[in-house]
Motif scaffolding. Sequence first.
Motif, PDB file in Angstrom:
ATOM      1  N   GLY A  29       0.813  -1.211   0.000  1.00  0.00           N
ATOM      2  CA  GLY A  29       0.000   0.000   0.000  1.00  0.00           C
ATOM      3  C   GLY A  29       0.847   1.261   0.000  1.00  0.00           C
ATOM      4  N   GLN A  48      -3.595  -4.529  -2.285  1.00  0.00           N
ATOM      5  CA  GLN A  48      -2.443  -3.631  -2.345  1.00  0.00           C
ATOM      6  C   GLN A  48      -1.199  -4.336  -2.878  1.00  0.00           C
ATOM      7  N   ASP A  53      -5.133   3.730  -8.769  1.00  0.00           N
ATOM      8  CA  ASP A  53      -5.821   3.132  -7.624  1.00  0.00           C
ATOM      9  C   ASP A  53      -7.308   3.003  -7.953  1.00  0.00           C
TER      10      ASP A  53
END
Length: 221
Positions: free
Chosen positions: A96, A171, A184
Amino acid sequence: MLSIASRTLKSSSFKPMVGSLSAIRTKVTLPDLPYAYNALEPYISSEIMEIHHKKHHNTYVNNYNAAEEKLEQTFKAHELTEQLRLQNALKFNGGGHINHSLFWTNLAPNGQGSATPTGALSDAINKQFGSFEEFQKEFNAAAVGVQGSGWAWLGYNKQAKRLEIATTSNQDPLLHLTPLLGIDVWEHAYYLQYKNVRPDYMKAIWNVINWETVGERLSKA
């Protein structure tokens, strides 16, 4: 920041059982954005950017550092089972952090730089996909097709010497290609503005892509 984060993930997520304790302990930090939270409006709202950066990305940073600290303690206590359990937390939160650190630099205020790829990047896209418009269609289809949460990528295949579109879940970072552009597609990246209509988000985000940075990544790859 990206190179530090990448080294951190590799050393602490995949080699903690064989490396020395001093070699694996690396703390990551939340990077500053290279623009104001409202700089991407109207395409991405200031509220989304601030929550995404201060809350979501910062949570990955804090959780990764906490897992690293816990890992250090398990080494001292020789707790092999706990060391193995921590690998998921290290991968998820480390991924992430890496993904978001790249994502922020993928974006730039509308009107800053080129609106479309130029130079070698443009040539490579045209060669691989036929045109920039065809590339956008294929990329959007891949991004919209991600089930649940994840990322859509444009990457460079060093072995085949070509551009490729790829997706990853949750992630997970892009590991089999050199990442050039990552978007994203978790709902936290767009829900406050586009609700659950991911295609609208994907249509809008092309207005704030930093093609100069994407082109620089290609030249280095």
